[in-house]
Design a protein around this motif. Structure first.
Motif, PDB file in Angstrom:
ATOM      1  N   PHE A  83      22.976 -19.632  36.684  1.00 15.01           N
ATOM      2  CA  PHE A  83      22.072 -18.933  37.798  1.00 15.01           C
ATOM      3  C   PHE A  83      22.755 -18.143  38.690  1.00 15.01           C
ATOM      4  O   PHE A  83      22.470 -16.903  38.981  1.00 15.01           O
ATOM      5  CB  PHE A  83      21.220 -20.186  38.753  1.00 15.01           C
ATOM      6  CG  PHE A  83      20.124 -20.787  37.965  1.00 15.01           C
ATOM      7  CD1 PHE A  83      19.320 -20.329  37.176  1.00 15.01           C
ATOM      8  CD2 PHE A  83      20.040 -22.086  38.413  1.00 15.01           C
ATOM      9  CE1 PHE A  83      18.307 -20.794  36.380  1.00 15.01           C
ATOM     10  CE2 PHE A  83      19.016 -22.788  37.622  1.00 15.01           C
ATOM     11  CZ  PHE A  83      18.083 -22.275  36.798  1.00 15.01           C
ATOM     12  N   LEU A  84      23.870 -18.650  39.154  1.00 13.35           N
ATOM     13  CA  LEU A  84      24.639 -17.895  40.304  1.00 13.35           C
ATOM     14  C   LEU A  84      25.110 -16.495  39.391  1.00 13.35           C
ATOM     15  O   LEU A  84      24.958 -15.334  40.023  1.00 13.35           O
ATOM     16  CB  LEU A  84      25.869 -18.748  40.598  1.00 13.35           C
ATOM     17  CG  LEU A  84      26.998 -18.173  41.451  1.00 13.35           C
ATOM     18  CD1 LEU A  84      26.060 -17.785  42.815  1.00 13.35           C
ATOM     19  CD2 LEU A  84      28.042 -18.813  41.573  1.00 13.35           C
ATOM     20  N   GLY A 132      22.463 -14.041  38.991  1.00 11.70           N
ATOM     21  CA  GLY A 132      21.708 -13.667  40.140  1.00 11.70           C
ATOM     22  C   GLY A 132      22.543 -12.522  40.755  1.00 11.70           C
ATOM     23  O   GLY A 132      22.234 -11.628  41.221  1.00 11.70           O
ATOM     24  N   LEU A 133      24.023 -12.832  40.519  1.00 12.37           N
ATOM     25  CA  LEU A 133      24.994 -11.888  41.134  1.00 12.37           C
ATOM     26  C   LEU A 133      24.823 -10.625  40.421  1.00 12.37           C
ATOM     27  O   LEU A 133      25.078  -9.573  40.906  1.00 12.37           O
ATOM     28  CB  LEU A 133      26.343 -12.403  40.934  1.00 12.37           C
ATOM     29  CG  LEU A 133      26.874 -13.618  41.893  1.00 12.37           C
ATOM     30  CD1 LEU A 133      28.260 -13.879  41.719  1.00 12.37           C
ATOM     31  CD2 LEU A 133      26.637 -13.218  43.418  1.00 12.37           C
ATOM     32  N   LEU A 140      22.047  -9.259  39.305  1.00 10.80           N
ATOM     33  CA  LEU A 140      20.980  -8.606  39.882  1.00 10.80           C
ATOM     34  C   LEU A 140      21.447  -8.029  41.326  1.00 10.80           C
ATOM     35  O   LEU A 140      20.806  -7.084  41.676  1.00 10.80           O
ATOM     36  CB  LEU A 140      19.716  -9.407  39.829  1.00 10.80           C
ATOM     37  CG  LEU A 140      19.258  -9.772  38.683  1.00 10.80           C
ATOM     38  CD1 LEU A 140      18.396 -11.024  38.467  1.00 10.80           C
ATOM     39  CD2 LEU A 140      18.409  -8.695  38.161  1.00 10.80           C
ATOM     40  N   VAL A 141      22.174  -8.772  41.915  1.00  9.64           N
ATOM     41  CA  VAL A 141      22.694  -8.370  43.331  1.00  9.64           C
ATOM     42  C   VAL A 141      23.365  -6.997  43.138  1.00  9.64           C
ATOM     43  O   VAL A 141      23.430  -6.057  44.018  1.00  9.64           O
ATOM     44  CB  VAL A 141      23.438  -9.364  44.159  1.00  9.64           C
ATOM     45  CG1 VAL A 141      24.196  -8.872  45.358  1.00  9.64           C
ATOM     46  CG2 VAL A 141      22.574 -10.828  44.274  1.00  9.64           C
ATOM     47  N   LYS A 178      19.655  -3.865  40.043  1.00 13.04           N
ATOM     48  CA  LYS A 178      18.509  -4.093  39.075  1.00 13.04           C
ATOM     49  C   LYS A 178      18.667  -3.294  37.919  1.00 13.04           C
ATOM     50  O   LYS A 178      17.950  -3.804  36.860  1.00 13.04           O
ATOM     51  CB  LYS A 178      17.285  -4.293  39.814  1.00 13.04           C
ATOM     52  CG  LYS A 178      16.992  -5.366  40.485  1.00 13.04           C
ATOM     53  CD  LYS A 178      15.481  -5.307  41.048  1.00 13.04           C
ATOM     54  CE  LYS A 178      15.263  -4.422  42.304  1.00 13.04           C
ATOM     55  NZ  LYS A 178      13.910  -4.389  42.815  1.00 13.04           N
TER      56      LYS A 178
END
Lengths: 348, 379, 512
Positions: free
Chosen positions: A157-158, A161-162, A164-165, A168
């Motif tokens: 997940f992390l 997620g990063l 996408l941070v 995008k």
């Protein structure tokens, strides 16, 4: 083969008995040999290749380059699978592989394109981040005794997620040094290999050396065989475990770099689910998912088999890409059942 | 006669508050409430529910609506985890069920025919059950580790789903089918009723029969369960089938909501969210005691987290980072080792009593049982 | 042999656990070139002493002198460094690695970090050869039977230090029940290796529950009881009856008169008949008959096969040979379900690992067996369930009398009662109680014994296992005597049967 209660007074007779006994046991041991799954996979690869030769001879399947392309197109997967082999040999699992690869492509693309850093600086940063991520997961797994499955799930997940941070959108890489590296070829006479493929083979060789010729490598096998025993034998099992996840993180990051080179862009959705491909390659390569048994060479064949399935499906033309997944699943199932049968027989 | 054991002195201050915090649903519900409250400053009227066109609308309604498939999958997953297992294949089962059902409906001349829709759903759910039987067979009969056994369908299942849809996204146009995931009934989204029904049936199935007890017993102490005569093979198979069935219903719901079957993306990562929901809900990954209510709250927490991130204006892409943080925090808090290290003896002694039991067993045999625990041999 | 300086001297060893003083001031010494037995029953402090010596537990008092030098041992690793190596009952090696690797892992010969495989194999082969073993060191450990793996563990233990100084480093070798699952030939092989090491000057501390083995291989023994030293003797100077008395701890005349028969006289028809039932590594084939309403007590030392016998009668382990009939009908005994169906109930001595589900409540634990028999679909109606549970909580005086309490939080005695209640609810024909009174307080002990008497009066057969002879004598109609994994005698209880008689039977292995 069982113990012999022979008295030790005559060393000579003892020696001959050793010879006879080992000769007698050799045949029996062949069946229980840990190398058997690797041989099966290698044979499977050869058979598939020959079948491919037979069917698509007229479509250029026999070109040596088709074979070499297996390495070029799957180099990143090989590196990731080598990392996964370390983890699985130690009895763990790493679900974060695909996300770390995806994250590395994003990080690299972003640093090179948006921050204008030279590639030579970006590479160590990317590798360092991946290895550090692996280290953290290993640290949590060992020190807080949380299942690797869950910790690396958090890692999955992390890192996704990063990605996408960072952005995008996907970031195309136009940097000239990257594209020249991507286009570089090593001529082998009959064909060529890309930089990525060569790096992958080097990683494989290093991994083989580490697993078989260093104390660290043997400790990986030992804790995969029986972690509690390894501890009672005085082996530093905690440090080994952390190191194994660090290696996996490093390999994932390196695989990410190779993937970036291969695809020349960073994308937050790159390599989604690649951890499953890596795990499947390791298992098809004959490594026990419960740890302690397997060879990194087997992983090579696992990757090659998966790659060959893709090539054959391409050559077949009428088969669609999803057959890759189905075939992978079927192979996975077959090998899990073989492993199960082998361990069950050993028990008795 | 025995002298009664001296009652352990219970600390008197605010015993009621203490009892409340120790309830197994306290922390999940607290997290949920905090998450919901965070929304209020950002979305005035967050809790208000409006009636438009005879349908109820509002943030709370949509949280439940969007969270429905996750709740379904997580409820099934709870039982699997309670037996000490795990099911990674639920996402693939979601995709397969949706694909089969939609492709059957799309082949019908009259997509609105009730009989056709029911038959289609039946076919989809039967496929889900078959997947569950396969998982259960591998785990309970063949004795393969659950993670490994369910990995097979996780890998192959999406391929099968794409095979069924021929790699396309099948779109359908069936009013009756649309109802399950996107329709309204009695002013509420119909899927809420489906979820409520499944949850109610699950609770009844586990708590009105002895299934829940036997599941908890098998997950809590497998050897003791064998010695007490529990047929754990059957129970495990049943639980995997049930889990797959729940995933199948979720698959119907997802495909109905979008009126489409997408073999590649339907239910992607839902297995991970479901496991997370179960863990947040307070069911231990090691098996044993489970809480369906906790799981429902856990799934709502995850859905609320997504909604919250959206409403407070944090870029939605950080959703996954938050999720990772939640996984880490929840797992660390559940880890006895972490609690002893960070909170010192207070929590440590508590967990010690849990693990060791308050029996007068000699220290030697306590040590022995911990020594015997470490790793399941390659079996 | 003139007494040389001991290689190991432990003096005034104290070890405390919360609520228990496991060792109170124990002295222990070990001489080079001797095999020394450490004897004692459950809770005597044997394992604690070994764990203190090998650095698993820290010391609370006393000192350890090794080779004349006081030493501090804080971890198993330090113990190994100091020259104290241990081999446990379970083989703690890695079955997936080769024999040679298992011997040397963690101290492989390396050059520039590269493992020198050829040298490792050669060194391992030489070491194995020197110790007179016939092994292919390149074969995976798992290709050898357990007994050989045990020997490899010993080779590893004495081969500490680096790969050339094999054997030089190990002064003390601790063998903690290495023989418990070996057959006779395998034991002989082990003994041969032990003697060889002894002759090389290694001091061996040997723990075994087999009296014959102690008398066969050991030179000297130390006996512990309740955490104190009761004696150190040359094996040649203490006979078996004397040894058992020291272990069990009561002088003969003290034992007499303690027991009084509380049992009714008559028993009924034969209920259980076992014919040649046995299991390799568990217990030698035995014949046994238990009558309706009879209490059959099993007497024997720890590890004599009491539990193994009980487990076979319950189908918890699968027998290799023999058959069982219950109430005239043959029962297959391939799983506990078979036995339960025939009316057998089994309370394991390991309450925590084999009995209770600690996370479940008292109520749930109590109804578990009955519910398992009914199947999942037919739950016991709530009213009936609560009534049953309340009845048994009251009858057995389970405290706290709260059916909602988590079983893991109960005291040992109450956990035992929960386990009893679980099986009594199923109204078994034969109740097997394996050390039901172990580790519980005196009051609960008496209650459980009274309960056994009344159950027997109501016609239930009971197989009763207890470490204390008086307990067995007080409760049993018939006493089965076990020794070294064999059922050696069946004695009808009566006023003339005294603990002395039983002790003598255990010691001699035959019924006079």
């Amino acid at each position: 083969m069982s113990t012999t209660a022979q008295p030790p007074q005559t060393q000579n007779s003892g020696k001959t008995a050793t010879g006879a006994a080992s000769a007698a046991s050799k045949a029996a041991r062949l069946l229980a040999d840990r190398r058997l799954p690797v041989v099966v996979t290698a044979t499977l690869f050869v058979v598939m290749y020959l079948v491919g030769l037979g069917r698509y001879q007229n479509f250029g399947f026999a070109e040596p380059q088709v074979f070499l392309n297996l390495f070029i197109d799957n180099g990143y997967l090989l590196v990731a699978a080598v990392g996964a082999t370390f983890v699985i040999l130690s009895g763990g699992i790493d679900l974060s592989v695909g996300s770390v690869i995806g994250f590395t492509t994003m990080l690299t693309a972003w640093l090179v394109e948006k921050q204008g850093l030279p590639v030579i600086v970006v590479i160590p940063i990317a590798l360092g981040v991946g290895a550090f991520g692996g280290f953290l997961m290993g640290y949590v797994i060992h020190n807080f005794e949380i299942q690797p499955f869950i910790v690396t799930l958090a890692g999955l997940f992390l890192f996704r997620g990063l990605c996408l941070v960072i952005s995008k959108e996907s970031i195309a890489i136009t940097d000239s040094s990257v594209s020249s590296m991507a286009q570089a070829q090593a001529q082998l006479g009959v064909g060529f290999l890309s930089v990525g493929a060569i790096i992958a083979l080097v990683v494989l060789a290093v991994a083989f050396y580490v697993l078989h010729y260093t104390r660290f490598g043997r400790r990986v096998y030992a804790i995969g065989g029986n972690e509690h025993s390894a501890m009672l034998m005085g082996l530093p099992q905690g440090g080994t475990k952390i190191a194994v996840y660090t290696v996996s993180g490093f390999c994932s990051a390196l695989a990410g770099l190779l993937f970036t080179l291969y695809i020349q862009s960073g994308d937050p959705l790159h390599a989604t689910g690649m951890e499953l491909d890596a795990i499947a390659a390791v298992v098809i390569g004959g490594t026990l998912l419960t740890g302690g048994s397997g060879y990194v060479v087997g992983t090579l064949f696992g990757v090659l088999v998966l790659g060959l399935i893709k090539s054959i499906i391409q050559f077949e033309g009428t088969l669609s890409s999803w057959w890759t997944k189905i075939a992978t699943g079927v192979l996975l199932c077959a090998f899990i059942l073989i492993q199960r049968a082998m361990t069950a027989r050993k028990k008795t | 006669m025995t002298t009664p054991p001296t009652p352990t002195p219970t600390p008197t201050p605010a015993p009621r508050w203490r009892a409340l915090t120790q309830h197994h649903l306290f922390w999940p519900v607290a997290v949920l409430v905090v998450l919901l409250l965070i929304n209020v400053p950002f979305t005035p009227g967050f809790f208000s529910i409006k009636m438009t066109d005879g349908h109820l609308y509002g943030s709370l309604v949509s949280i439940v609506l969007f969270g429905s498939p996750l709740i379904l999958v997580a409820v099934g997953m709870t039982l699997v985890i309670a037996t000490g297992g795990i099911d990674l294949s639920v996402g693939a089962v979601v995709a397969i069920t949706g694909a089969l059902t939609c492709s059957y409906i799309s082949d019908q001349a009259d997509q609105d025919s009730l009989a056709g829709v029911f038959l289609a759903m039946g076919i989809g759910l039967v496929a889900a059950v078959v997947c569950g039987l396969w998982n259960g067979f591998l785990v309970a009969r063949m004795g393969i580790q659950p993670i490994i056994a369910t990995l097979i369908i996780m890998v192959a299942g999406r391929g099968v789903a794409q095979l069924i849809t021929d790699g396309q996204i099948i779109t359908i146009n069936s009013e009756p089918y649309k109802l399950i995931g996107g329709g309204y009934w009695l002013t509420l989204p119909f899927s809420i009723f489906v979820v409520a029904a499944v949850v109610a049936i699950t609770v009844a199935l586990t708590r009105r029969t002895a299934l829940g007890l036997l599941v908890e017993s098998v997950g809590g102490n497998a050897e003791a369960s064998r010695l007490v005569g529990i047929r754990s093979t059957r129970i495990k198979i049943m639980v995997y089938v049930f889990c797959a069935l729940c995933a199948g219903i979720a698959g119907l719901m997802i495909s109905s909501n979008t009126s489409a079957a997408d073999g590649n993306n339907a239910g992607l990562w839902i297995e991970l969210d479901a496991i997370l929901a179960v863990v947040i809900g307070g069911t231990s990954l090691l098996g044993g005691r489970f809480s369906i209510g906790g799981t429902v709250v856990g799934a709502l927490v995850i859905q609320t987290l997504t909604t919250t991130i959206y409403t407070i204006g944090v870029p939605t892409q950080t959703n996954l980072v938050f999720k990772a943080a939640v996984v880490i925090v929840v797992c660390l808090l559940q880890s006895p080792k972490f609690r002893t290290k960070v909170f010192g003896g207070r929590f440590g002694s508590g967990s010690g009593a849990k693990g060791g039991g308050a029996s007068a067993g000699t220290p030697a045999d306590t040590a022995q049982s911990t020594a015997a625990a470490p790793k399941m041999e390659v079996s | 042999m003139a007494e040389p300086r001991p290689v190991l001297e432990m003096t005034g060893i104290v070890k405390e656990f919360p609520g228990v003083r496991a060792l109170s001031g124990v002295d222990f010494r070990l001489f080079p070139g001797e095999i020394h037995a450490l004897m004692g029953e459950n809770g005597a402090g044997k394992s604690t002493l070994i764990k203190v010596l090998t650095g698993v537990y820290p010391l609370d008092g006393g000192k350890i002198v090794l080779d004349g030098q006081p030493v501090r041992i804080d971890s198993p690793f330090q113990a190994q460094q100091a020259g104290i190596s241990t081999v446990y009952q379970e083989v703690n090696l890695c079955p997936n690695l080769s024999v040679a690797e298992n011997i040397f892992i963690g101290r492989e010969p390396t050059r520039f970090g590269r493992i020198q495989w050829a040298r490792l194999r050669k060194d391992a082969a030489e070491l194995v050869d020197r110790l007179g073993l016939d092994l292919d060191v390149t074969a995976p450990l798992s290709s050898y039977p357990l007994a050989v793996q045990q020997l490899v563990a010993i080779v590893r233990a004495v081969g500490t230090g680096d790969s050339d100084g094999a054997g030089a480093g190990t002064k003390v070798l601790v063998l903690d029940e290495p023989t418990s699952s070996l057959d006779r030939d395998e034991v002989l092989e082990l003994f041969r290796l032990m003697r060889r090491l002894r002759d090389e000057g290694v001091a061996i501390l040997f723990v075994s529950h087999f009296l014959d083995q102690i008398y066969e291989i050991c030179d000297r023994m130390t006996i512990l009881r309740n955490g104190t030293l009761v004696g150190e003797h040359l094996v040649s100077e203490l006979d078996q009856v004397g040894l058992i008395q020291l272990m069990i701890g009561k002088e003969m005349d003290q034992l007499e008169g303690l027991h009084e028969h509380q049992l009714h006289a008559e028993v009924g028809e034969p209920l259980v008949e076992a014919d040649g039932l046995g299991r390799k590594g568990g217990i030698a084939p035995f014949d046994l008959e238990i009558k309706k309403g009879e209490v059959l007590g099993l007497a024997g030392l720890l590890g004599s096969g009491r539990t193994e016998l009980a487990r076979l009668l319950f189908g918890a382990d699968q027998p290799d040979s023999g058959k069982v009939t219950i109430g005239g009908k043959p029962v297959s005994m391939s799983a506990p379900n078979d036995a339960i169906g025939a009316g057998v109930a089994f309370c394991s001595e390991n309450r925590k690992t084999e009995g209770l589900v600690p996370d479940l409540t008292v109520r749930e634990n109590i109804i578990l067996a009955l519910q398992a028999a009914r199947g999942w679909i037919r739950p016991i109606p709530a009213a009936q369930r609560d009534e049953l549970v309340a009845k048994y909580i009251k009858a057995l005086d389970i405290r706290p009398a709260n059916p909602e309490a988590r079983v893991g939080q109960l005291s040992g005695g109450n956990q035992q009662k929960v386990l009893l209640a679980r099986w009594l609810i199923t109204q078994p024909k034969l109740l097997i109680l394996d050390e039901p009174t172990r580790g519980i307080d005196v009051g609960a002990k008496a209650e459980i014994q009274k309960l056994v008497v009344s159950l027997s009066e109501e016609g239930m057969s009971v197989l009763y296992i207890a470490a204390e002879l008086e307990e067995v004598l007080r409760l049993s109609h018939t006493i089965g005597v076990l020794r070294d994994r064999r059922l050696v005698a069946r004695i009808a209880n009566g006023p003339e049967i005294t603990p002395t008689r039983i002790l003598e039977t255990i010691a001699s292995g035959e019924h006079q």
